[in-house]
Motif scaffolding. Structure first.
Motif, PDB file in Angstrom:
ATOM      1  N   SER A 263       1.130  -1.239   0.026  1.00 28.61           N
ATOM      2  CA  SER A 263      -0.099  -0.061  -0.224  1.00 28.61           C
ATOM      3  C   SER A 263       0.707   1.157  -0.019  1.00 28.61           C
ATOM      4  O   SER A 263       1.835   1.289   0.822  1.00 28.61           O
ATOM      5  CB  SER A 263      -0.907  -0.015   1.191  1.00 28.61           C
ATOM      6  N   ALA A 264       0.647   2.182  -1.092  1.00 30.97           N
ATOM      7  CA  ALA A 264       1.453   3.430  -0.957  1.00 30.97           C
ATOM      8  C   ALA A 264       1.028   4.343  -0.033  1.00 30.97           C
ATOM      9  O   ALA A 264       1.645   5.252   0.302  1.00 30.97           O
ATOM     10  CB  ALA A 264       1.500   3.887  -2.488  1.00 30.97           C
ATOM     11  N   GLY A 265      -0.342   4.219   0.506  1.00 31.12           N
ATOM     12  CA  GLY A 265      -0.914   5.239   1.315  1.00 31.12           C
ATOM     13  C   GLY A 265      -1.063   4.629   2.834  1.00 31.12           C
ATOM     14  O   GLY A 265      -0.197   3.654   3.113  1.00 31.12           O
ATOM     15  N   THR A 266      -2.020   4.769   3.528  1.00 33.18           N
ATOM     16  CA  THR A 266      -2.287   4.392   4.856  1.00 33.18           C
ATOM     17  C   THR A 266      -3.363   3.279   4.651  1.00 33.18           C
ATOM     18  O   THR A 266      -4.404   3.490   4.236  1.00 33.18           O
ATOM     19  CB  THR A 266      -2.663   5.372   5.847  1.00 33.18           C
ATOM     20  N   LEU A 267      -2.985   2.147   5.367  1.00 37.49           N
ATOM     21  CA  LEU A 267      -3.981   1.089   5.142  1.00 37.49           C
ATOM     22  C   LEU A 267      -4.286   0.443   6.665  1.00 37.49           C
ATOM     23  O   LEU A 267      -3.315   0.181   7.148  1.00 37.49           O
ATOM     24  CB  LEU A 267      -3.597   0.015   4.273  1.00 37.49           C
TER      25      LEU A 267
ATOM     26  N   THR B 278      -0.475 -20.273   8.337  1.00 38.46           N
ATOM     27  CA  THR B 278       0.626 -20.842   8.594  1.00 38.46           C
ATOM     28  C   THR B 278       1.789 -20.051   7.863  1.00 38.46           C
ATOM     29  O   THR B 278       2.775 -20.413   7.750  1.00 38.46           O
ATOM     30  CB  THR B 278       0.840 -22.362   8.022  1.00 38.46           C
ATOM     31  N   GLY B 279       1.291 -19.153   6.772  1.00 44.11           N
ATOM     32  CA  GLY B 279       2.344 -18.095   6.195  1.00 44.11           C
ATOM     33  C   GLY B 279       2.721 -16.861   6.980  1.00 44.11           C
ATOM     34  O   GLY B 279       2.403 -16.838   8.161  1.00 44.11           O
ATOM     35  N   SER B 280       3.685 -16.207   6.185  1.00 47.51           N
ATOM     36  CA  SER B 280       4.372 -14.896   6.864  1.00 47.51           C
ATOM     37  C   SER B 280       3.501 -13.945   6.673  1.00 47.51           C
ATOM     38  O   SER B 280       2.755 -13.760   5.685  1.00 47.51           O
ATOM     39  CB  SER B 280       5.885 -14.894   6.424  1.00 47.51           C
ATOM     40  N   LEU B 281       3.640 -12.725   7.424  1.00 49.00           N
ATOM     41  CA  LEU B 281       3.125 -11.527   6.906  1.00 49.00           C
ATOM     42  C   LEU B 281       4.252 -10.746   6.259  1.00 49.00           C
ATOM     43  O   LEU B 281       5.207 -10.473   7.056  1.00 49.00           O
ATOM     44  CB  LEU B 281       2.711 -10.888   8.300  1.00 49.00           C
ATOM     45  N   ASN B 282       4.017 -10.327   5.092  1.00 45.26           N
ATOM     46  CA  ASN B 282       5.013  -9.631   4.313  1.00 45.26           C
ATOM     47  C   ASN B 282       4.396  -8.063   3.891  1.00 45.26           C
ATOM     48  O   ASN B 282       3.439  -8.055   3.367  1.00 45.26           O
ATOM     49  CB  ASN B 282       5.297 -10.306   3.059  1.00 45.26           C
ATOM     50  N   LYS B 283       4.965  -7.129   4.387  1.00 48.12           N
ATOM     51  CA  LYS B 283       4.807  -5.778   4.245  1.00 48.12           C
ATOM     52  C   LYS B 283       5.772  -5.041   3.392  1.00 48.12           C
ATOM     53  O   LYS B 283       7.009  -5.273   3.575  1.00 48.12           O
ATOM     54  CB  LYS B 283       4.620  -4.974   5.418  1.00 48.12           C
ATOM     55  N   GLY B 284       5.246  -4.630   2.255  1.00 46.53           N
ATOM     56  CA  GLY B 284       6.299  -3.934   1.340  1.00 46.53           C
ATOM     57  C   GLY B 284       5.663  -2.573   0.864  1.00 46.53           C
ATOM     58  O   GLY B 284       4.889  -1.940   1.765  1.00 46.53           O
ATOM     59  N   ASP B 285       6.218  -2.037  -0.014  1.00 45.06           N
ATOM     60  CA  ASP B 285       5.697  -0.624  -0.664  1.00 45.06           C
ATOM     61  C   ASP B 285       6.149   0.533   0.345  1.00 45.06           C
ATOM     62  O   ASP B 285       6.783   0.029   1.328  1.00 45.06           O
ATOM     63  CB  ASP B 285       4.350  -0.570  -1.026  1.00 45.06           C
TER      64      ASP B 285
ATOM     65  N   GLY C 257       4.204   2.960   1.898  1.00 45.64           N
ATOM     66  CA  GLY C 257       3.147   3.307   2.751  1.00 45.64           C
ATOM     67  C   GLY C 257       2.958   2.760   4.132  1.00 45.64           C
ATOM     68  O   GLY C 257       3.905   2.152   4.725  1.00 45.64           O
ATOM     69  N   THR C 258       2.003   2.949   4.858  1.00 41.40           N
ATOM     70  CA  THR C 258       1.874   2.664   6.407  1.00 41.40           C
ATOM     71  C   THR C 258       0.821   1.745   6.379  1.00 41.40           C
ATOM     72  O   THR C 258      -0.655   1.986   6.121  1.00 41.40           O
ATOM     73  CB  THR C 258       1.715   3.878   7.197  1.00 41.40           C
ATOM     74  N   THR C 259       1.110   0.438   6.896  1.00 41.83           N
ATOM     75  CA  THR C 259      -0.175  -0.491   7.294  1.00 41.83           C
ATOM     76  C   THR C 259      -0.119  -0.620   8.767  1.00 41.83           C
ATOM     77  O   THR C 259       0.506  -0.784   9.718  1.00 41.83           O
ATOM     78  CB  THR C 259       0.305  -2.066   6.795  1.00 41.83           C
ATOM     79  N   ILE C 260      -1.455  -0.115   9.290  1.00 40.58           N
ATOM     80  CA  ILE C 260      -1.967  -0.437  10.504  1.00 40.58           C
ATOM     81  C   ILE C 260      -2.689  -1.522  11.286  1.00 40.58           C
ATOM     82  O   ILE C 260      -3.677  -1.806  10.586  1.00 40.58           O
ATOM     83  CB  ILE C 260      -2.428   0.847  11.270  1.00 40.58           C
TER      84      ILE C 260
ATOM     85  N   PHE D 113       9.573  -5.201   4.404  1.00 35.61           N
ATOM     86  CA  PHE D 113      10.535  -4.994   3.368  1.00 35.61           C
ATOM     87  C   PHE D 113      10.548  -3.497   2.808  1.00 35.61           C
ATOM     88  O   PHE D 113      11.472  -2.947   2.426  1.00 35.61           O
ATOM     89  CB  PHE D 113      10.080  -5.895   2.004  1.00 35.61           C
ATOM     90  N   GLY D 114       9.607  -2.616   3.075  1.00 39.30           N
ATOM     91  CA  GLY D 114       9.284  -1.260   2.606  1.00 39.30           C
ATOM     92  C   GLY D 114       8.322  -0.480   3.758  1.00 39.30           C
ATOM     93  O   GLY D 114       7.453  -1.217   4.126  1.00 39.30           O
ATOM     94  N   GLY D 115       8.358   0.774   3.752  1.00 35.88           N
ATOM     95  CA  GLY D 115       7.198   1.334   4.382  1.00 35.88           C
ATOM     96  C   GLY D 115       7.346   1.227   6.118  1.00 35.88           C
ATOM     97  O   GLY D 115       8.394   0.808   6.455  1.00 35.88           O
ATOM     98  N   THR D 116       6.162   1.340   6.667  1.00 33.31           N
ATOM     99  CA  THR D 116       5.941   1.282   7.828  1.00 33.31           C
ATOM    100  C   THR D 116       4.900   0.004   8.321  1.00 33.31           C
ATOM    101  O   THR D 116       3.634   0.167   7.614  1.00 33.31           O
ATOM    102  CB  THR D 116       5.791   2.398   8.476  1.00 33.31           C
ATOM    103  N   LEU D 117       5.145  -0.869   9.187  1.00 35.05           N
ATOM    104  CA  LEU D 117       4.061  -1.480   9.800  1.00 35.05           C
ATOM    105  C   LEU D 117       3.828  -0.842  11.139  1.00 35.05           C
ATOM    106  O   LEU D 117       4.760  -0.942  12.114  1.00 35.05           O
ATOM    107  CB  LEU D 117       4.440  -2.946   9.945  1.00 35.05           C
ATOM    108  N   GLN D 118       2.487  -0.955  11.655  1.00 32.86           N
ATOM    109  CA  GLN D 118       2.384  -0.101  12.845  1.00 32.86           C
ATOM    110  C   GLN D 118       1.374  -0.752  13.479  1.00 32.86           C
ATOM    111  O   GLN D 118       0.327  -1.287  13.106  1.00 32.86           O
ATOM    112  CB  GLN D 118       1.779   1.370  12.381  1.00 32.86           C
TER     113      GLN D 118
END
Length: 87
Positions: A3-7, A16-23, A25-28, A43-48
């Motif tokens: 996500s390039a914005g806020t999600l 059973t999978g992984s959580l992968n954050k890219g791009d 933006g900010t994911t909350i 991998f990119g942006g912010t996980l909040q």
């Protein structure tokens, strides 16, 4: 998650999978019942965190230029590696 914005993710992240954050933006994450078993990769942006224990208690990797923002909440993880930021 890309996500390039806020999600805002209010649903439960599970499985059973992984959580992968890219791009860039900010994911909350706003669900304290997330219980996936794979690694949390930022991998990119912010996980909040939007609540306490928003991220499953697994290993976490934060890539250079990426960040995990606890947002003044407590969260337990398995291990932490990478050159990214933790706030």
């Amino acid at each position: 998650i890309n996500s390039a914005g806020t999600l805002n993710v209010s649903g439960q992240v599970t499985g059973t999978g992984s959580l992968n954050k890219g791009d860039v933006g900010t994911t909350i994450l706003t669900n304290a019942s997330n219980n996936y078993s794979g690694v949390t990769n930022i991998f990119g942006g912010t996980l909040q965190a939007g609540v306490a224990n928003a991220v499953a208690a697994t290993d976490m990797t934060i890539a250079s230029g990426a960040s995990f923002n606890l947002n003044n909440f407590n969260n337990t993880i398995g291990s932490l590696i990478g050159a990214g930021n933790l706030t």
